[in-house]
Design an enzyme around this catalytic site. Structure first.
Site, short mmCIF file in Angstrom:
data_model
loop_
_atom_site.label_atom_id
_atom_site.label_comp_id
_atom_site.label_asym_id
_atom_site.label_seq_id
_atom_site.Cartn_x
_atom_site.Cartn_y
_atom_site.Cartn_z
N LYS A 135 0.82 -1.22 0.00
CA LYS A 135 0.00 0.00 0.00
C LYS A 135 0.85 1.26 0.00
O LYS A 135 0.33 2.37 0.08
CB LYS A 135 -0.92 0.01 1.22
CG LYS A 135 -2.15 -0.86 1.05
CD LYS A 135 -3.23 -0.49 2.05
CE LYS A 135 -4.54 -1.17 1.74
NZ LYS A 135 -5.55 -0.89 2.77
N ARG A 185 -17.73 2.28 7.82
CA ARG A 185 -18.18 3.66 7.71
C ARG A 185 -19.36 3.71 6.74
O ARG A 185 -20.46 3.40 7.10
CB ARG A 185 -17.02 4.57 7.26
CG ARG A 185 -15.91 4.68 8.30
CD ARG A 185 -14.65 5.23 7.71
NE ARG A 185 -14.22 4.41 6.59
CZ ARG A 185 -13.08 4.55 5.95
NH1 ARG A 185 -12.25 5.49 6.30
NH2 ARG A 185 -12.75 3.74 4.96
O1 PNS Z 1 -6.74 -0.34 7.35
P1 PNS Z 1 -6.79 -1.24 6.16
O2 PNS Z 1 -5.68 -0.86 5.19
O3 PNS Z 1 -8.13 -1.26 5.51
O4 PNS Z 1 -6.48 -2.71 6.70
C1 PNS Z 1 -6.40 -3.77 5.80
C2 PNS Z 1 -5.81 -5.03 6.49
C3 PNS Z 1 -4.48 -4.71 7.12
C4 PNS Z 1 -6.76 -5.49 7.57
C5 PNS Z 1 -5.67 -6.11 5.40
O5 PNS Z 1 -4.97 -5.59 4.31
C6 PNS Z 1 -4.96 -7.35 5.91
O6 PNS Z 1 -5.55 -8.14 6.62
N1 PNS Z 1 -3.67 -7.51 5.55
C7 PNS Z 1 -2.88 -8.64 5.94
C8 PNS Z 1 -2.70 -9.62 4.79
C9 PNS Z 1 -3.92 -10.52 4.62
O7 PNS Z 1 -4.28 -11.26 5.50
N2 PNS Z 1 -4.55 -10.43 3.44
C10 PNS Z 1 -5.70 -11.22 3.10
C11 PNS Z 1 -6.98 -10.45 3.34
S1 PNS Z 1 -8.39 -11.38 2.82
#
Ligand code: PNS
Length: 166
Positions: A41, A94
């Protein structure tokens, strides 16, 4: 003991996140705020900086409810949830626009690890419009971000953008 994980990029943590943290802490015995590396990101702040900002903001919470621990993680969220013994993953919702992404993520995570249940907390009306992305954009353009983040985070953002402008 019910352990909950509240994961996110927290780039940076906003008042909306802090609201979810304080409310989530009331419905689990222990809440782990999990700051994701999420290098893909292209975050503005390094993992250590994001984690430190969450830690500072959580210290200021008057009503913490359950014990709150701040950790960082790299890799799959469900693996992290397993490692820390969490049975619930908490996410804030949200607007309707969040729903599709969150629905998909919850469904994928459920397929990967059916033991961890995703629970959603609706953002409070005061915070439903706050997003880290817009906070960064407003900060970068010199706008007032003091309504959206803590004074500590606002100072960090100002410092980051003044460095960038030099
Ligand atoms: O605040 P965000 O960026 O919306 O959080 C997203 C987050 C960190 C929860 C998501 O990207 C995540 O879980 N990342 C870890 C990698 C992972 O498990 N990916 C598969 C998601 S289905």
């Amino acid at each position: 003991m019910r352990v909950g994980v509240y994961p996110g990029s927290f780039d940076p943590v906003t008042n909306g996140h802090i609201d979810i943290i304080s409310r989530a802490a009331r419905i689990v015995d222990k809440l782990i705020v999990a700051v994701a590396l999420n290098a893909g990101k292209n975050p503005l702040f390094q993992l250590a900086e994001r984690t430190a900002m969450v830690t500072e903001d959580v210290k200021l919470l008057a009503d913490k409810g359950a014990s709150i621990e701040i950790m960082s993680f790299n890799g799959l969220l469900i693996d992290f949830a397993d490692q820390v013994g969490a049975s619930v993953i908490i996410r804030g919702l949200r607007a309707v626009s969040d729903f599709e992404y969150e629905f998909q993520m919850a469904a994928m995570n459920a397929r990967l690890n059916p033991k961890a249940e995703t629970a959603f907390l609706m953002a409070s009306d005061r915070n439903h419009f706050i997003s880290s992305r817009f906070v960064k954009e407003i900060g970068a353009l010199g706008g007032d971000i003091s309504h959206f983040v803590s004074p500590n985070v606002a100072a960090k953002l100002r410092a980051r953008f003044s460095d960038a402008g030099e």
